[in-house]
Design an enzyme around this catalytic site. Structure first.
Site, PDB file in Angstrom:
ATOM      1  N   HIS A  86      10.893   0.667   5.532  1.00  0.00           N
ATOM      2  CA  HIS A  86      10.473   0.089   4.251  1.00  0.00           C
ATOM      3  C   HIS A  86      10.084  -1.363   4.459  1.00  0.00           C
ATOM      4  O   HIS A  86      10.741  -2.093   5.196  1.00  0.00           O
ATOM      5  CB  HIS A  86      11.584   0.161   3.208  1.00  0.00           C
ATOM      6  CG  HIS A  86      11.198  -0.474   1.905  1.00  0.00           C
ATOM      7  ND1 HIS A  86      10.426   0.179   0.961  1.00  0.00           N
ATOM      8  CD2 HIS A  86      11.425  -1.720   1.412  1.00  0.00           C
ATOM      9  CE1 HIS A  86      10.214  -0.634  -0.055  1.00  0.00           C
ATOM     10  NE2 HIS A  86      10.811  -1.788   0.187  1.00  0.00           N
ATOM     11  N   ASP A 165      16.257   4.465 -11.123  1.00  0.00           N
ATOM     12  CA  ASP A 165      15.501   3.304 -10.637  1.00  0.00           C
ATOM     13  C   ASP A 165      14.303   3.011 -11.529  1.00  0.00           C
ATOM     14  O   ASP A 165      13.997   1.843 -11.801  1.00  0.00           O
ATOM     15  CB  ASP A 165      15.035   3.534  -9.191  1.00  0.00           C
ATOM     16  CG  ASP A 165      14.218   2.351  -8.687  1.00  0.00           C
ATOM     17  OD1 ASP A 165      14.778   1.240  -8.626  1.00  0.00           O
ATOM     18  OD2 ASP A 165      13.035   2.525  -8.381  1.00  0.00           O
ATOM     19  N   ARG A 172      14.049  -4.485 -15.774  1.00  0.00           N
ATOM     20  CA  ARG A 172      14.092  -5.752 -15.034  1.00  0.00           C
ATOM     21  C   ARG A 172      12.835  -6.564 -15.279  1.00  0.00           C
ATOM     22  O   ARG A 172      12.873  -7.789 -15.384  1.00  0.00           O
ATOM     23  CB  ARG A 172      14.238  -5.478 -13.536  1.00  0.00           C
ATOM     24  CG  ARG A 172      15.644  -5.078 -13.109  1.00  0.00           C
ATOM     25  CD  ARG A 172      15.643  -4.496 -11.705  1.00  0.00           C
ATOM     26  NE  ARG A 172      15.052  -5.416 -10.743  1.00  0.00           N
ATOM     27  CZ  ARG A 172      14.489  -5.031  -9.600  1.00  0.00           C
ATOM     28  NH1 ARG A 172      14.405  -3.738  -9.294  1.00  0.00           N
ATOM     29  NH2 ARG A 172      14.005  -5.912  -8.772  1.00  0.00           N
ATOM     30  N   SER A 187      17.391  -0.980  -5.753  1.00  0.00           N
ATOM     31  CA  SER A 187      16.138  -0.268  -6.039  1.00  0.00           C
ATOM     32  C   SER A 187      15.545   0.309  -4.758  1.00  0.00           C
ATOM     33  O   SER A 187      15.197   1.491  -4.688  1.00  0.00           O
ATOM     34  CB  SER A 187      15.143  -1.222  -6.706  1.00  0.00           C
ATOM     35  OG  SER A 187      13.901  -0.590  -6.908  1.00  0.00           O
ATOM     36  N   LYS A 191      16.034   4.683  -3.405  1.00  0.00           N
ATOM     37  CA  LYS A 191      14.873   5.560  -3.155  1.00  0.00           C
ATOM     38  C   LYS A 191      14.830   6.011  -1.706  1.00  0.00           C
ATOM     39  O   LYS A 191      14.535   7.172  -1.407  1.00  0.00           O
ATOM     40  CB  LYS A 191      13.575   4.845  -3.539  1.00  0.00           C
ATOM     41  CG  LYS A 191      13.430   4.583  -5.031  1.00  0.00           C
ATOM     42  CD  LYS A 191      12.026   4.173  -5.391  1.00  0.00           C
ATOM     43  CE  LYS A 191      11.649   2.807  -4.882  1.00  0.00           C
ATOM     44  NZ  LYS A 191      12.296   1.709  -5.633  1.00  0.00           N
TER      45      LYS A 191
END
Length: 446
Positions: A86, A165, A172, A187, A191
């Protein structure tokens, strides 16, 4: 439900700086997903977290509650070791398109759940959807089938995957709590862990084009991400990297696919060297954490070999075909690039390309049509830019600096002005920071 698990009691406890239990957090997130928690109470909870922070244990509980708030990928379906990567977001960052087939070629399984562009940074799904026929919206069963065929699959988040999420993320955005490193971590990790990962590598960026401008902020986020992954039973590591200029040669959608295709086919361009460097660094970590190498350095050597010998290219073609994509387009990717308008910007004076606000570069790309301001906005396959110089390069007056392209000539002027305004040329050669600043391992965050 007992009184101490009532949402308002949980909010008040966090507001007052008390540590929440796993049961409290799990019940609160379950009530959020079921609709029992009102928007006002969710906003209050998020602000309490923003102000008070979370302990590492609380963060692990929150991430787990979000991860299991909907369906998850059954890791056993892939029949192998599941690894992923990620990135916290950068301009021209297309490493996922190279990393997935490299790791697959090494014998790992890559169930990659990616996102779309929003704001100034690009989205992997938008790039893949420029390939005719490529379907990013697969069921979990189809996802597993593609992984068994190709070793890797890149899809979008399904409606049933981590619904908590989506709810928290939207709130947010409306409550001024986007920047909380704890909420960012939950978050991202909810995922990623929902994909049933055995190992995960994070590319945490800092610099003018990153969400975390300061090195110390990016390093803190990286430590949260790594510790959260490890507490969840997933081998996790991170690279702290810089994003002071676009990564690679191209930034956009189709052009980034084109650049990666060239690299996998063995076609090298000097302005793609930084992209290859970061890809190999991340791939080395993936292969090490995934058990295919005894060290990150050995993983890097193997990754280079798999990229250079065509094995990664083979897995890329298998993945695209399994997703319904037309691989014939890769025979001549340049021919598929047909922007309606192009303009080459040149250096106004001689000197060294010294600096740029990479976030402004990202917004210029978005204005060209390659990105979106709001979820659901359309994006252009052809919009984007190609760099003719990197930071530290010497330019003569009139030398090409960057070429921009768009689907309409009406979209050229404003981005051109933004780019010329931010790209500074100086007489002195600048100190350019390394692309990879440091690795962060589980041992570093204990």
């Amino acid at each position: 439900m007992s009184e101490h698990l009532h949402p308002i009691d949980i909010i008040l406890a966090k507001r007052d700086g008390k540590e929440l239990s796993g049961e409290q957090i799990e019940n609160f997130i379950a009530d959020v997903v079921s609709g029992e928690v009102t928007d006002a109470r969710l906003a209050a909870f998020l602000m309490a977290v923003f102000q008070r922070g979370l302990t590492r244990t609380e963060l692990a509980y929150l991430t787990s509650a979000m991860r299991f708030s909907g369906e998850v990928f059954d890791a056993a379906i892939s029949r192998g070791t599941n690894v992923d990567k990620h990135s916290t977001g950068g301009i021209g960052d297309k490493t996922s398109l190279l990393l997935a087939p490299i790791a697959a070629a090494a014998g790992l399984c890559v169930p990659m759940i990616s996102g779309r562009s929003l704001g100034h940074s690009g989205g992997t799904l938008d790039k893949l959807e420029t390939i005719p026929g490529y379907n990013t919206q697969l069921t979990m069963e189809q996802f597993g089938e593609v992984i068994r065929k190709a070793g890797c699959s890149i899809i979008g988040q399904t409606e049933r995957l981590v619904p908590a999420d989506r709810i928290l993320y939207a709130m947010r955005d409306h409550t001024g709590t986007v920047e909380s490193p704890y909420l960012i971590c939950a978050s991202i990790m909810s995922k990623k862990l929902a994909a049933g990962l055995n190992a995960l590598v994070l590319d945490v960026k800092t610099g003018s084009g990153a969400f975390m401008k300061k090195v110390e902020d990016a390093e803190f986020l990286a430590s949260l991400l790594v510790s959260t992954g490890e507490l969840a039973g997933t081998r996790t590591g991170a690279l702290l990297t810089t994003v002071d200029q676009p990564l690679g040669r191209f930034s956009g959608n189709w052009v980034e696919v084109w650049e990666c295709v060239d690299i996998m086919k063995g076609i090298r361009h000097p302005f793609s060297e930084d992209l290859i460097e970061l890809t190999i660094g991340l791939a080395g970590q993936m292969l090490f954490l995934g058990g295919k190498a005894d060290s990150a350095e050995e993983g890097e050597r193997l990754s280079k070999e798999l990229l250079n010998n065509g094995k990664a290219w083979e897995h890329w073609l298998r993945m695209v075909e399994a997703h319904g994509g037309d691989v014939r387009i890769f025979d001549d990717p340049a021919a598929f690039h047909k922007p309606a308008a192009t303009r080459t910007l040149t250096a106004k004076r001689s000197g060294y390309l010294a600096s740029m606000d990479c976030t402004q570069v990202g917004w210029a790309i978005q204005r060209l049509g390659a990105g979106r301001e709001r979820p659901g906005d359309p994006v252009s396959a052809d919009a984007g830019l190609t760099m003719h110089a990197k930071l530290g390069d010497y330019l003569k007056e009139g030398d090409p600096l960057v070429t921009i392209f768009a689907a309409s000539s009406s979209k050229i002027d404003e981005p051109a002005e933004m780019l010329l305004e931010t790209m500074e040329i100086s007489d002195a050669k600048p100190q350019v920071r390394p692309l990879i600043l440091k690795p962060i391992s589980a041992a570093d965050v204990k």
